[in-house]
Every structure is written in C-alpha cells, then in structure tokens.
Design an enzyme around this catalytic site. Sequence first.
Site, PDB file in Angstrom:
ATOM      1  N   HIS A   1       0.852  -1.196   0.000  1.00 26.37           N
ATOM      2  CA  HIS A   1       0.000   0.000   0.000  1.00 26.37           C
ATOM      3  C   HIS A   1       0.884   1.242   0.000  1.00 26.37           C
ATOM      4  CE1 HIS A   1       0.749  -0.544   4.309  1.00 26.37           C
ATOM      5  NE2 HIS A   1       0.214   0.629   4.580  1.00 26.37           N
TER       6      HIS A   1
ATOM      7  N   HIS B   1       1.439   3.933   1.979  1.00 24.55           N
ATOM      8  CA  HIS B   1       2.000   4.691   3.104  1.00 24.55           C
ATOM      9  C   HIS B   1       3.524   4.776   3.015  1.00 24.55           C
ATOM     10  CE1 HIS B   1      -1.844   4.053   5.728  1.00 24.55           C
ATOM     11  NE2 HIS B   1      -1.930   5.104   4.934  1.00 24.55           N
TER      12      HIS B   1
ATOM     13  N   ASP C   1       5.933   4.708   5.131  1.00 28.30           N
ATOM     14  CA  ASP C   1       6.795   3.753   5.849  1.00 28.30           C
ATOM     15  C   ASP C   1       6.815   2.381   5.160  1.00 28.30           C
ATOM     16  OD1 ASP C   1       4.098   3.455   6.764  1.00 28.30           O
ATOM     17  OD2 ASP C   1       4.803   2.318   8.493  1.00 28.30           O
ATOM     18  N   HIS C   2       6.103   2.283   4.026  1.00 29.67           N
ATOM     19  CA  HIS C   2       6.132   1.052   3.217  1.00 29.67           C
ATOM     20  C   HIS C   2       6.737   1.276   1.839  1.00 29.67           C
ATOM     21  CE1 HIS C   2       3.503  -1.368   5.934  1.00 29.67           C
ATOM     22  NE2 HIS C   2       3.337  -0.151   6.409  1.00 29.67           N
TER      23      HIS C   2
ATOM     24  N   HIS D   1      -7.409  -0.832   5.594  1.00 27.89           N
ATOM     25  CA  HIS D   1      -6.393   0.088   6.119  1.00 27.89           C
ATOM     26  C   HIS D   1      -6.192   1.225   5.115  1.00 27.89           C
ATOM     27  CE1 HIS D   1      -2.754   1.388   8.177  1.00 27.89           C
ATOM     28  NE2 HIS D   1      -2.067   1.261   7.055  1.00 27.89           N
TER      29      HIS D   1
ATOM     30  N   ASP E   1      -0.165  -3.815   6.343  1.00 26.42           N
ATOM     31  CA  ASP E   1      -0.830  -3.326   7.560  1.00 26.42           C
ATOM     32  C   ASP E   1      -2.285  -3.785   7.634  1.00 26.42           C
ATOM     33  OD1 ASP E   1       1.501  -2.047   8.240  1.00 26.42           O
ATOM     34  OD2 ASP E   1       0.798  -0.031   7.780  1.00 26.42           O
TER      35      ASP E   1
ATOM     36  N   HIS F   1       4.718  -4.680  11.078  1.00 27.83           N
ATOM     37  CA  HIS F   1       5.068  -3.973  12.322  1.00 27.83           C
ATOM     38  C   HIS F   1       5.193  -4.937  13.495  1.00 27.83           C
ATOM     39  CE1 HIS F   1       4.520   0.243  11.017  1.00 27.83           C
ATOM     40  NE2 HIS F   1       3.590  -0.246  10.214  1.00 27.83           N
TER      41      HIS F   1
END
Length: 272
Positions: free
Chosen positions: A68, A70, A72-73, A126, A145, A183
């Site tokens: 996805h 985001h 942090d990905h 998400h 996530d 995570h």
Amino acid sequence: MPALIDKSLGQSFNTSLNVLAVPAFNDNYLWLIHDGVHAAVVDPGDAQPILAALDAHGLILVAILLTHHHADHAGGVQTLLQHFKVPVFGPAGEAIAGVDRPLREGDRASIPQLGLTLSVLEVPGHTSGHIAYVAPEQHWLFCGDTLFAGGCGRLFEGTPQQMVNSLAKLSQLPDDTLVYCAHEYTMSNLRFALAVEPGNPALVERIATEQAKRDRQQPTVPSTIGLENATNPFLRYREPAIVASLHAAGRLQQADPVAAFAALREWKNNFK
Ligand SMILES: [Zn+2]
C-alpha cells in the site's frame, strides 16, 4: 527444501528461499525474500537498511513489492531504483510513484530469478487499494498493515465491512501460513486481546511465548494463520465471549458481526 551443493563445481545452488527481517524506523519490518544470490523486497519504507542488508548478505535486488501507499512502506522505492533497475509491483488501486506492475485480485507477481510466483489478494480497509501477497508453495503471506500479529490495521480509508471481508480472505489461508506483517505491534495487540477475551487459554499461552521472544529482543513476526485464528480478536469478533465483553463495556447495542468488529476496532483505537 535443503540447499543442493555441487561440490564438483565448487558452487552452491540454493534451491530454497529464505525470508529475512530488516528492521526499520521504530517498529517496522521490511522483508527480504532471497535465495542467497537474488532478493526481492517487500515494503521498503526506507532504502538504507535494505541497501545495507543486501550488501551484508551479498544479494542483488531483482524486484520490489508494495502492499500500500503509506510512506513507511513505499518511501525507499526511488532510492532503490537508483541502485537497481527492477520491476516495482504494487496495488492497481493506489497511485504510487515507481509502480510499473499494477496488480489486482487474482493477478500474479512473478520473480523468475527466485523461481517465485506470488498471488495477489485485494484487502482494502487500512487503505482503499491495499493488496497482500501469498506464496502458495511456501505458505507465506505478506499482508502489510492489514493483519497484524494479534491485531489488525487501523481503518484509515476503508469501512469495517471491507476490513471484515479482507481479514476473512486471510483467515481462510492454510493454518501453517506464515504471516509476515509489517510492524512489531504484537505485545500491545495481545494486551488488548486479553482485555476482550480473558478466558482464552490459547491467548494466555501466546502472551507468555511472545513476551519471552521480546525479552530476548527477537521478533514475534512471522506468526501463523492458525495462531491468529486462535488468538486474534479481529478474526474472533463473532466469539460469544468477545461479543459479551463489547456489551459489558457498553460498546455494542446491535447483534451484528460487522458492528461488533467496528466496535472492537474503535475500542482498540482508544485502548491504553
Ligand atoms: Zn499503513
């Protein structure tokens, strides 16, 4: 499958694939799938730890897989592309710079250098276009996530009904499927799980097991689908004990499973 070593040639042909956890930021895991020579990375939020891991293990990057949008990905994609000209697989339903292999439900991501083909599940909730990758032979799930060890992602873009459907797809995978989520949220998730289902012996046992791993500074990820089905409240929201906890906390009036899931997610958002 064991590594095949051809001693006559002095070369090693590793027929098995490994998955390496690369920690990043506070609590992210970036995943490197490799055969000792080539590697594919799942959700490289940061390029530097991936470049360091490739270097340390003598690996060549051959593919990037995103679940996805985001940061942090996906934040490390552009830097990795400067070092390696590789295909970037990602969700067709999200606009992510660098993705040149957009994927939808039922599509396959083929990485010939690793002899690996991953199948794609759409798991919105998400984010609206979130996808997950399943390695059917290896029984691996890379779910970003969506599903966490003991929990699930927050509903930033999707509805409870979407997340319920997405988690149902993942919960139906074989019990021994390894769950590579993104995570290390496990202990916090399990504290919440215990609050809503204190009488679940599998959950009590899991908390002890996972706490022992954390005490040794080991990851609790991957877990398995079987363990998640037995202990994760976001897969168990139909259990009478969990529904009773929601009623007792004054968080649920209706007798509707999706409403129970939504109330559970809302409770977790505010759980200390
Ligand atoms: Zn996310």
